[in-house]
Design a protein around this motif. Structure first.
Motif, PDB file in Angstrom:
ATOM      1  N   CYS A   1      67.123 -53.198  12.519  1.00 22.92           N
ATOM      2  CA  CYS A   1      66.394 -53.569  11.490  1.00 22.92           C
ATOM      3  C   CYS A   1      66.851 -54.893  10.943  1.00 22.92           C
ATOM      4  CB  CYS A   1      66.312 -52.398  10.402  1.00 22.92           C
ATOM      5  SG  CYS A   1      65.494 -51.011  10.709  1.00 22.92           S
ATOM      6  N   VAL A   2      68.105 -55.022  10.611  1.00 18.69           N
ATOM      7  CA  VAL A   2      68.655 -56.410  10.102  1.00 18.69           C
ATOM      8  C   VAL A   2      68.507 -57.552  10.990  1.00 18.69           C
ATOM      9  CG1 VAL A   2      70.966 -57.644   9.406  1.00 18.69           C
ATOM     10  CG2 VAL A   2      70.514 -55.037   8.668  1.00 18.69           C
ATOM     11  N   VAL A   3      68.671 -57.170  12.271  1.00 12.83           N
ATOM     12  CA  VAL A   3      68.579 -58.378  13.185  1.00 12.83           C
ATOM     13  C   VAL A   3      66.948 -58.748  13.085  1.00 12.83           C
ATOM     14  CG1 VAL A   3      68.585 -58.812  15.842  1.00 12.83           C
ATOM     15  CG2 VAL A   3      70.570 -57.777  14.642  1.00 12.83           C
ATOM     16  N   SER A   4      65.861 -57.711  13.224  1.00 11.47           N
ATOM     17  CA  SER A   4      64.692 -58.007  13.397  1.00 11.47           C
ATOM     18  C   SER A   4      64.007 -58.896  12.029  1.00 11.47           C
ATOM     19  CB  SER A   4      63.841 -56.702  13.461  1.00 11.47           C
ATOM     20  OG  SER A   4      62.515 -56.978  13.583  1.00 11.47           O
ATOM     21  N   ILE A   5      64.652 -58.471  11.137  1.00 10.91           N
ATOM     22  CA  ILE A   5      64.362 -59.127   9.735  1.00 10.91           C
ATOM     23  C   ILE A   5      64.895 -60.506   9.830  1.00 10.91           C
ATOM     24  CG2 ILE A   5      64.938 -59.314   7.416  1.00 10.91           C
ATOM     25  CD1 ILE A   5      64.949 -56.082   7.220  1.00 10.91           C
ATOM     26  N   CYS A   6      66.035 -60.781  10.117  1.00 12.06           N
ATOM     27  CA  CYS A   6      66.299 -62.009  10.309  1.00 12.06           C
ATOM     28  C   CYS A   6      65.539 -63.079  11.258  1.00 12.06           C
ATOM     29  CB  CYS A   6      67.768 -61.864  10.544  1.00 12.06           C
ATOM     30  SG  CYS A   6      68.978 -61.540   9.432  1.00 12.06           S
ATOM     31  N   ALA A   7      65.319 -62.198  12.420  1.00 14.24           N
ATOM     32  CA  ALA A   7      64.473 -63.043  13.623  1.00 14.24           C
ATOM     33  C   ALA A   7      63.015 -63.409  13.049  1.00 14.24           C
ATOM     34  CB  ALA A   7      64.325 -62.030  14.752  1.00 14.24           C
ATOM     35  N   ILE A   8      62.245 -62.449  12.304  1.00 13.20           N
ATOM     36  CA  ILE A   8      61.143 -62.817  11.802  1.00 13.20           C
ATOM     37  C   ILE A   8      61.201 -63.862  10.692  1.00 13.20           C
ATOM     38  CG2 ILE A   8      59.225 -61.599  10.605  1.00 13.20           C
ATOM     39  CD1 ILE A   8      60.217 -59.112  12.042  1.00 13.20           C
ATOM     40  N   PHE A   9      62.305 -63.747  10.067  1.00 12.72           N
ATOM     41  CA  PHE A   9      62.493 -64.802   9.184  1.00 12.72           C
ATOM     42  C   PHE A   9      62.447 -66.388   9.714  1.00 12.72           C
ATOM     43  CE2 PHE A   9      64.797 -67.920   6.216  1.00 12.72           C
ATOM     44  CZ  PHE A   9      64.402 -67.490   5.310  1.00 12.72           C
ATOM     45  N   ILE A  10      63.080 -66.400  10.911  1.00 12.34           N
ATOM     46  CA  ILE A  10      63.068 -67.642  11.638  1.00 12.34           C
ATOM     47  C   ILE A  10      61.629 -67.785  12.090  1.00 12.34           C
ATOM     48  CG2 ILE A  10      64.026 -68.735  13.608  1.00 12.34           C
ATOM     49  CD1 ILE A  10      66.493 -67.123  13.363  1.00 12.34           C
ATOM     50  N   GLU A  11      60.952 -66.966  12.627  1.00 11.52           N
ATOM     51  CA  GLU A  11      59.607 -67.351  13.240  1.00 11.52           C
ATOM     52  C   GLU A  11      58.710 -67.731  12.064  1.00 11.52           C
ATOM     53  OE1 GLU A  11      58.217 -63.866  15.392  1.00 11.52           O
ATOM     54  OE2 GLU A  11      60.100 -63.334  16.369  1.00 11.52           O
ATOM     55  N   PHE A  12      58.727 -67.036  10.789  1.00 10.40           N
ATOM     56  CA  PHE A  12      57.929 -67.290   9.833  1.00 10.40           C
ATOM     57  C   PHE A  12      57.921 -68.683   9.075  1.00 10.40           C
ATOM     58  CE2 PHE A  12      56.480 -67.187   5.336  1.00 10.40           C
ATOM     59  CZ  PHE A  12      55.243 -66.418   5.510  1.00 10.40           C
ATOM     60  N   PHE A  13      59.249 -69.144   9.284  1.00  7.12           N
ATOM     61  CA  PHE A  13      59.245 -70.545   8.605  1.00  7.12           C
ATOM     62  C   PHE A  13      59.545 -71.511   9.864  1.00  7.12           C
ATOM     63  CE2 PHE A  13      60.570 -67.634   4.827  1.00  7.12           C
ATOM     64  CZ  PHE A  13      59.812 -68.156   4.109  1.00  7.12           C
ATOM     65  N   VAL A  14      59.090 -71.274  10.813  1.00  9.80           N
ATOM     66  CA  VAL A  14      59.218 -72.194  12.201  1.00  9.80           C
ATOM     67  C   VAL A  14      58.723 -73.664  11.553  1.00  9.80           C
ATOM     68  CG1 VAL A  14      57.014 -71.707  13.278  1.00  9.80           C
ATOM     69  CG2 VAL A  14      59.193 -72.558  14.523  1.00  9.80           C
ATOM     70  N   ILE A  15      59.637 -74.527  12.007  1.00  5.55           N
ATOM     71  CA  ILE A  15      59.225 -75.924  11.702  1.00  5.55           C
ATOM     72  C   ILE A  15      58.363 -76.516  12.626  1.00  5.55           C
ATOM     73  CG2 ILE A  15      60.460 -78.236  11.292  1.00  5.55           C
ATOM     74  CD1 ILE A  15      63.008 -76.713  10.456  1.00  5.55           C
ATOM     75  N   PRO A  16      57.474 -77.369  12.452  1.00  3.12           N
ATOM     76  CA  PRO A  16      56.464 -77.830  13.347  1.00  3.12           C
ATOM     77  C   PRO A  16      57.240 -78.762  14.335  1.00  3.12           C
ATOM     78  CG  PRO A  16      55.602 -78.254  10.982  1.00  3.12           C
ATOM     79  CD  PRO A  16      56.986 -77.773  10.922  1.00  3.12           C
ATOM     80  N   ASP A  17      56.818 -78.580  15.498  1.00 10.93           N
ATOM     81  CA  ASP A  17      57.508 -79.287  16.818  1.00 10.93           C
ATOM     82  C   ASP A  17      58.855 -78.807  17.085  1.00 10.93           C
ATOM     83  OD1 ASP A  17      55.058 -80.912  17.109  1.00 10.93           O
ATOM     84  OD2 ASP A  17      55.941 -82.291  15.703  1.00 10.93           O
ATOM     85  N   LYS A  18      59.310 -77.692  16.437  1.00 11.26           N
ATOM     86  CA  LYS A  18      60.484 -77.014  16.875  1.00 11.26           C
ATOM     87  C   LYS A  18      60.533 -75.759  17.628  1.00 11.26           C
ATOM     88  CE  LYS A  18      63.237 -80.189  14.639  1.00 11.26           C
ATOM     89  NZ  LYS A  18      63.993 -80.914  15.299  1.00 11.26           N
ATOM     90  N   GLN A  19      60.065 -76.014  19.097  1.00 14.34           N
ATOM     91  CA  GLN A  19      59.863 -74.920  19.779  1.00 14.34           C
ATOM     92  C   GLN A  19      61.048 -74.083  19.985  1.00 14.34           C
ATOM     93  OE1 GLN A  19      59.064 -78.010  20.644  1.00 14.34           O
ATOM     94  NE2 GLN A  19      56.858 -78.042  20.957  1.00 14.34           N
ATOM     95  N   VAL A  20      62.260 -74.858  20.065  1.00  9.06           N
ATOM     96  CA  VAL A  20      63.335 -74.115  20.342  1.00  9.06           C
ATOM     97  C   VAL A  20      63.726 -72.936  19.036  1.00  9.06           C
ATOM     98  CG1 VAL A  20      65.966 -74.186  20.201  1.00  9.06           C
ATOM     99  CG2 VAL A  20      64.342 -75.896  21.403  1.00  9.06           C
ATOM    100  N   MET A  21      63.447 -73.320  17.755  1.00  8.03           N
ATOM    101  CA  MET A  21      63.375 -72.563  16.807  1.00  8.03           C
ATOM    102  C   MET A  21      62.653 -71.186  16.764  1.00  8.03           C
ATOM    103  SD  MET A  21      62.805 -73.329  12.756  1.00  8.03           S
ATOM    104  CE  MET A  21      63.105 -72.017  11.406  1.00  8.03           C
ATOM    105  N   TRP A  22      61.335 -71.320  17.346  1.00  6.41           N
ATOM    106  CA  TRP A  22      60.514 -69.951  17.574  1.00  6.41           C
ATOM    107  C   TRP A  22      61.010 -69.437  18.978  1.00  6.41           C
ATOM    108  CZ3 TRP A  22      56.707 -67.702  15.763  1.00  6.41           C
ATOM    109  CH2 TRP A  22      55.805 -67.039  16.550  1.00  6.41           C
ATOM    110  N   PHE A  23      61.656 -70.055  19.893  1.00  7.92           N
ATOM    111  CA  PHE A  23      62.117 -69.181  20.894  1.00  7.92           C
ATOM    112  C   PHE A  23      63.426 -68.364  20.451  1.00  7.92           C
ATOM    113  CE2 PHE A  23      65.654 -69.313  24.113  1.00  7.92           C
ATOM    114  CZ  PHE A  23      64.916 -68.516  25.090  1.00  7.92           C
ATOM    115  N   PHE A  24      64.268 -69.211  19.437  1.00  4.44           N
ATOM    116  CA  PHE A  24      65.418 -68.391  19.137  1.00  4.44           C
ATOM    117  C   PHE A  24      64.912 -67.250  18.344  1.00  4.44           C
ATOM    118  CE2 PHE A  24      69.098 -67.947  16.347  1.00  4.44           C
ATOM    119  CZ  PHE A  24      70.137 -67.937  17.162  1.00  4.44           C
ATOM    120  N   GLY A  25      63.982 -67.137  17.517  1.00  4.38           N
ATOM    121  CA  GLY A  25      63.654 -66.374  17.003  1.00  4.38           C
ATOM    122  C   GLY A  25      63.060 -65.074  17.645  1.00  4.38           C
TER     123      GLY A  25
END
Length: 556
Positions: A154-178
């Protein structure tokens, strides 16, 4: 809380109990109050067997009513499987959302496009993450238990979704990491669901609770399709942010109830916390008239029996001795899922609906309708496992999926014919019904039941790894076979999967056993005695078999 009276067995059920007791070499054993002081090891073995025999004739709905607390907690722990289905579907669905492509894509020839390399990276990264999570899960589950595993996921998923939700434009690596981090969490959710379900469920509910894992995965896919359909046409970033944010709901729900969830008594006994295991059993079965000491005795003696067969519990042990055969069967089960064409049909159902003349929006709505039918089929399949049998339901599903793929292949040979295209679209819907009736839920049931209790975490994790690996291979080759700019085989791919399914059907008929109505120690004995899979259903555990278990377990 007053205890619920044990359901009264009818004449037919009484005959089953008497027959079981005669097979064990005893006239009758009455151990309602658990007074086994002074019994020898062999006598106690017979008492355990007789008590287990009394539970076998209970009907599914009677067992749910009687063991309702254990049933509900197993369903709660399977709730994480919704996130598994949701995440797997929403990952591909957001790629079709225009604002998502604007955020992470490149402007080429008048439109925003996410490069094929990044699309492959998103899919492969999630699969690799799931495999990593499966490798890590046994250590997490054995050290911190099922509740600790859920907390971590649960903790890992919540953190991962936070990264996906606030993904920065043109930062595909950020989406991949999430997506990568969430893939680890989803893997732990899936394996924990199966592990907890098999460990807290009484014999007659194992098929229902373990099969429900797949049911919740389909529920996740269904919810994802609805959310994308409702939000995908928005003109701002909320078109993809809302579907992503919905995933938080599943983890938050699990966290709210997690402090009240009983830990698996099997895990507690393996950790040496016998008193805590007894307390957990009281919370799960204390409202019934079941003998809790007898439940605890079954767990202890089953684990002792398995420990005598193999002293250690390492990854390599799943390929040793009698566990090797169990491992190969589990690999075959997940291989059957993939070679019968589930990725082909599930991934390209909307494509076939569009070929049949439906507008894109209506084709998508029809795909949602297909998923709703799959839910009904899945529910029907898990209810029939106790009456018709696991093996019969599983094999009928494999055979039906094989025929379905071949029919899609045959219709694909008819060119420029609207009726043929309609036929392929219809068989796509029928495929989902037949797959979710047996192949979908029963694979999770078999994986949880076939593995020994000592290696259960590793066996279930291994099954998840096989599923991800086989699915990855199919997902890589599918676009090259179907896309117009590649082989452009379209429905002719049905011939490939239909042909592979014929071999899978033969292998499943020969190797997949009937495990319904068998306790963990009975399955241990049958695999030790190398009973052929074709004879599992009719094999009768005898008094001599019980004594053999006694001698191996070293019971005093």
């Amino acid at each position: 809380m007053s205890s619920i009276p044990k359901p009264t067995l009818g004449s037919v059920e009484q005959e089953i109990v008497v027959s079981e007791e005669k097979n064990l070499g005893i006239e009758h054993v009455d151990n309602t109050h658990g007074h086994d002081d002074g019994l020898s090891g062999a006598q106690r073995t017979l008492v355990l067997a007789a008590e287990q025999a009394k539970a076998k004739p209970l009907g599914t709905f009677t067992a749910i009513k009687y063991y309702w607390i254990a049933f509900l907690w197993s369903q709660y722990c399977s709730f994480g499987a919704i996130l598994v289905g949701y995440d797997g579907t929403v990952t591909g669905a957001v790629l079709s959302v225009p604002t998502f492509r604007e955020t992470l894509g490149s402007y080429i020839d008048g439109q925003y496009i996410i490069s094929a390399s990044w699309q492959v990276g998103f899919n492969v990264g999630g699969t690799v993450a799931s495999i990593i999570g499966s490798v890590f899960y046994p250590y997490l589950g054995e050290r911190f238990g099922r509740r600790g595993s859920l907390l971590f996921a649960c903790v890992v998923s919540i953190c991962a979704i936070f990264i996906e939700f606030f993904v920065i434009p043109d930062k595909q690596v950020m989406w991949f990491f999430g997506k990568f981090i969430n893939g680890i969490a989803c893997s732990i959710f899936a394996t924990t669901s199966s592990s907890y379900a098999i460990e807290v469920s009484p014999l007659q509910l194992r098929g229902v609770t373990t099969g429900s894992v797949n049911l919740y995965i389909v529920v996740g896919q269904f919810i994802s399709a609805l959310v994308i359909q409702g939000c995908g046409t928005r003109a701002d970033r909320s078109a993809y942010q809302i579907p992503i944010a919905v995933q938080w709901c599943f983890s938050v729900f699990i966290l709210i109830l997690l402090p009240f969830c009983p830990e698996s008594p099997w895990v507690l006994v393996k950790q040496g916390n016998v008193d805590q295991a007894r307390h957990s059993l009281k919370r799960l079965y204390g409202h019934t008239e079941d003998d809790l000491d007898m439940h605890l005795r079954v767990i202890e003696e089953t684990l002792e029996f398995e420990a005598r067969l193999h002293a250690n519990s390492n990854w390599s042990d799943i390929f040793k001795g009698t566990d090797r055969r169990r491992t190969w069967i589990i690999m075959l089960l997940y291989l059957c899922q993939q070679v019968t064409g589930v990725q082909f049909v599930l991934g390209y159902s909307t494509y076939f609906f569009e070929l049949a003349g439906f507008a894109t929006s209506k084709a998508f709505a029809l795909n949602v309708g297909t998923l709703s039918l799959a839910l009904v089929s899945n529910f029907a399949g898990i209810l029939l496992t106790n009456t018709v049998g696991r093996r019969n339901v599983f094999l009928s599903s494999v055979y039906a999926c094989t025929v379905d793929c071949l029919l899609i292949g045959i219709l694909s040979l008819i060119k420029d014919n609207t009726q043929a295209v309609w036929g392929m679209a219809i068989f796509t819907m029928l495929y989902m019904l037949t797959f979710q009736f047996g192949l979908g839920p029963l694979t999770y049931t078999y994986t949880a039941e076939i593995g020994s209790a000592r290696l259960r975490s590793r066996v279930i994790a291994w099954g998840n790894m096989c599923n991800q690996f086989f699915g990855l291979i199919i997902n890589i080759i599918n676009p090259y076979m179907i896309n117009p700019d590649e082989a452009n085989l379209q429905g002719k791919v049905g011939w490939l999967f239909g042909g592979m399914s014929i071999f899978a059907s033969a292998a499943a008929w020969y190797w997949v056993p009937e495990t319904g109505g068998r306790t963990t120690d009975e399955l241990d004995l049958m695999f030790k005695k190398k009973i052929p899979s074709l004879k599992f259903g009719k094999y009768e555990i005898t008094h001599e078999d019980r004594l053999e278990m006694e001698s191996i377990g070293g019971r005093s």
